[in-house]
Structures are given as structure tokens and as C-alpha cells.
Design a protein around this motif. Sequence first.
Motif, PDB file in Angstrom:
ATOM      1  N   THR A  24       0.772  -1.268   0.077  1.00  0.00           N
ATOM      2  CA  THR A  24      -0.107  -0.186  -0.088  1.00  0.00           C
ATOM      3  C   THR A  24       0.895   1.227  -0.052  1.00  0.00           C
ATOM      4  N   ARG A  25       0.412   2.280  -0.165  1.00  0.00           N
ATOM      5  CA  ARG A  25       1.160   3.594  -0.357  1.00  0.00           C
ATOM      6  C   ARG A  25       1.625   3.954   0.718  1.00  0.00           C
ATOM      7  N   SER A  26       2.818   4.733   0.818  1.00  0.00           N
ATOM      8  CA  SER A  26       3.562   5.147   2.061  1.00  0.00           C
ATOM      9  C   SER A  26       2.700   6.319   2.549  1.00  0.00           C
ATOM     10  N   THR A  27       2.826   6.583   3.854  1.00  0.00           N
ATOM     11  CA  THR A  27       2.247   7.906   4.391  1.00  0.00           C
ATOM     12  C   THR A  27       3.250   8.954   4.433  1.00  0.00           C
ATOM     13  N   ARG A  28       2.559  10.262   4.383  1.00  0.00           N
ATOM     14  CA  ARG A  28       3.545  11.255   4.395  1.00  0.00           C
ATOM     15  C   ARG A  28       4.748  11.455   5.491  1.00  0.00           C
ATOM     16  N   PRO A  29       4.295  11.127   6.862  1.00  0.00           N
ATOM     17  CA  PRO A  29       5.360  10.862   7.661  1.00  0.00           C
ATOM     18  C   PRO A  29       6.611   9.882   7.250  1.00  0.00           C
ATOM     19  N   GLN A  30       6.133   8.996   6.737  1.00  0.00           N
ATOM     20  CA  GLN A  30       7.135   7.678   6.367  1.00  0.00           C
ATOM     21  C   GLN A  30       7.969   8.455   5.094  1.00  0.00           C
TER      22      GLN A  30
ATOM     23  N   GLU B 175       6.247  19.869  24.981  1.00  0.00           N
ATOM     24  CA  GLU B 175       5.685  20.074  23.693  1.00  0.00           C
ATOM     25  C   GLU B 175       4.276  19.235  23.540  1.00  0.00           C
ATOM     26  N   LEU B 176       3.221  19.880  23.049  1.00  0.00           N
ATOM     27  CA  LEU B 176       2.121  19.387  22.802  1.00  0.00           C
ATOM     28  C   LEU B 176       1.810  19.132  21.280  1.00  0.00           C
ATOM     29  N   GLY B 177       1.972  18.014  20.804  1.00  0.00           N
ATOM     30  CA  GLY B 177       1.864  17.919  19.257  1.00  0.00           C
ATOM     31  C   GLY B 177       3.465  17.526  18.860  1.00  0.00           C
ATOM     32  N   THR B 178       3.707  16.423  18.637  1.00  0.00           N
ATOM     33  CA  THR B 178       5.130  16.007  18.346  1.00  0.00           C
ATOM     34  C   THR B 178       5.171  16.186  16.679  1.00  0.00           C
ATOM     35  N   TYR B 179       4.183  15.331  16.037  1.00  0.00           N
ATOM     36  CA  TYR B 179       4.153  15.123  14.598  1.00  0.00           C
ATOM     37  C   TYR B 179       5.297  14.285  14.387  1.00  0.00           C
ATOM     38  N   CYS B 180       6.191  14.880  13.280  1.00  0.00           N
ATOM     39  CA  CYS B 180       7.473  14.052  13.057  1.00  0.00           C
ATOM     40  C   CYS B 180       8.499  14.292  13.839  1.00  0.00           C
ATOM     41  N   GLY B 181       8.483  15.338  14.683  1.00  0.00           N
ATOM     42  CA  GLY B 181       9.597  15.618  15.610  1.00  0.00           C
ATOM     43  C   GLY B 181      10.590  16.821  15.210  1.00  0.00           C
TER      44      GLY B 181
ATOM     45  N   PHE C  30      -0.592  12.219  20.412  1.00  0.00           N
ATOM     46  CA  PHE C  30      -1.967  11.573  20.348  1.00  0.00           C
ATOM     47  C   PHE C  30      -1.696  10.321  19.106  1.00  0.00           C
ATOM     48  N   ASN C  31      -1.269  10.519  18.057  1.00  0.00           N
ATOM     49  CA  ASN C  31      -1.343   9.628  16.759  1.00  0.00           C
ATOM     50  C   ASN C  31      -0.222   8.838  16.935  1.00  0.00           C
ATOM     51  N   PRO C  32      -0.313   7.519  17.026  1.00  0.00           N
ATOM     52  CA  PRO C  32       0.675   6.565  16.927  1.00  0.00           C
ATOM     53  C   PRO C  32       1.376   6.106  15.963  1.00  0.00           C
ATOM     54  N   ASP C  33       1.040   6.567  14.777  1.00  0.00           N
ATOM     55  CA  ASP C  33       1.697   6.626  13.546  1.00  0.00           C
ATOM     56  C   ASP C  33       2.510   7.632  13.271  1.00  0.00           C
TER      57      ASP C  33
ATOM     58  N   GLU D  86       3.172   8.776  24.306  1.00  0.00           N
ATOM     59  CA  GLU D  86       1.868   8.410  23.254  1.00  0.00           C
ATOM     60  C   GLU D  86       0.665   8.761  24.262  1.00  0.00           C
ATOM     61  N   GLY D  87      -0.267   9.799  23.663  1.00  0.00           N
ATOM     62  CA  GLY D  87      -1.739   9.611  24.361  1.00  0.00           C
ATOM     63  C   GLY D  87      -2.215  11.266  24.469  1.00  0.00           C
ATOM     64  N   SER D  88      -3.211  11.243  24.697  1.00  0.00           N
ATOM     65  CA  SER D  88      -4.139  12.412  24.687  1.00  0.00           C
ATOM     66  C   SER D  88      -3.384  13.614  25.660  1.00  0.00           C
TER      67      SER D  88
END
Length: 214
Positions: A1-7, A64-70, A91-94, A116-118
Motif C-alpha cells: 500500500t502507499r506510504s504515508t507522508r510522515p514515512q 511540547e504538545l503535538g510532536t508530529y514528526c519531531g 496522540f497519533n501512534p503513526d 503517546e496519548g492525549s
Amino acid sequence: TRSTRPQRLLAAVQKNATRGDPRSVVKAIDEFCRYTEWAMNVGDEKGCILDSVVSEVNPATVLELGTYCGYSTVRIATLLPPDAKLITLEFNPDFAVIARQVIAWAGQEEKVHLVEGSSGDLIPKMKEQFGVKSFDLVFLDHWKDRYLPDAKLMEECGLLGKGSVLLADNVICPGSPDYLDYVRNSPKYRSQYFKSHLEYTKVEDGLEKSVFLG
Ligand SMILES: O=C(NCCNC(=O)c1cc(-c2ccc(F)cc2)cc(O)c1O)c1cc(O)ncn1
Ligand SMILES: [Mg+2]
């Protein structure tokens, strides 16, 4: 399947950045997002404002609230002394899976604790779980409708001390109007707007720096 943007962002880091060189990681992400595929990192222009606030505060403990890709995690960690601590909540494990690898590629694992968590669930546990008395600096970059409730939650949990600095991304785009209204009109804060642009675009955005007065 297609990769994700973070990948795809991580692949660009591993291809173009030097392991253990945080500046090359930041540069690789900025080039990827500017010339290949936009992503919601704070970016180079607002990143310089973030750097200047971090250097001015010289924090021992950062949240930091919201890591995204670091990306901002790496920018902040690079400016911290070795004994400083940066706790980042995602929050988002991916996103978390990718961020851990970006932070590791930059060689910043020692100073960074990614949880990880809210934010709503984790903020009340900061004292007991991480032995945090208060945060010298908080970077808000997660869901924009969580900025205000989480700022109030940090107040209630006694996580802000006199002089603690809140720095919020995206106060114009996507925007967090209720948060902006609160910090600009509450007697508990002295607030200042740093006008900039939405990462990698010409759209207006900015950072709001708010000092907690206790
Ligand atoms: O925190 C989570 N997402 C990122 C929050 N950050 C943003 O939403 C964000 C968005 C934008 C943005 C701006 C213009 C536009 F057209 C589209 C997006 C820019 C930014 O600089 C951000 O920071 C999250 C995810 C999830 O699935 N579950 C729990 N939390
Ligand atoms: Mg942002």
C-alpha cells in the motif's frame, strides 16, 4: 500500500541528513517540505522565532504538545543543555513511530521523552509520572481546539510557575481564537504576537508568546 507522508518525510531525512547532526535533519525536512511535499512542521521561518524564544528562556524543563514528526522537538532539544528535559506528547501512534526515528537520527534521544496519548489525559499525570514541578516552557502545536482547555488544565495542575512561557503555533492559521482571546485578555498572562507565515507558504500565521504571571 502507499506510504504515508510522515514515512516519506523520514525517508528524506535518512537519505539526506547526517546521523547525529540535528541541523542537517532540520535542513533535510525543510527542503523536503518546501520542494517535494508540504507537511505541518513549524518550519524554518517560525522555527527561527521558536529558537530565539527557547534560547531566551533557557528552560530546564520543556513540554511540547503535538510532536508530529519531531521537527520542532529536534529544534528545541538541540538548544537545551545536557541535563534539561523535553517531554513531548503525541496522540497519533503513526506520527509517534516516525518522530522517534527522526529524533534518534538527530541524536537527541537523551533529552527527549516522547509520550503517546492525549494531552487531556497525560497533563494531570505529569507531576507524579515524570517528577515535574513546573514547566519553564510549553510549545503548543497540537489540535488547535485543545490549546485553551490544556492551558487551563496546566494552570489547574500547578504546572505553570511565575515566568513560565507558553509559545503557541498556528494562532492565525488554522487559528485558535478562543485561546488567543484568553491569553491576551487574562490578567494571568502577558502576551506577545510574533507575526510570520504558515510553514513553507506566503499565508499569514504567527506564534503567540504568553508569560504566566502567577
Ligand atoms: O495533533 C494532531 N495533529 C496535528 C496538529 N497540528 C495541526 O493540525 C496543524 C495544521 C496545520 C495546517 C495549516 C493549514 C492547512 F491548510 C492544513 C493544516 C499547520 C500546523 O502547523 C499544524 O500544527 C493530532 C492528529 C491526530 O490524528 N490526532 C490527534 N492529534
Ligand atoms: Mg503547527
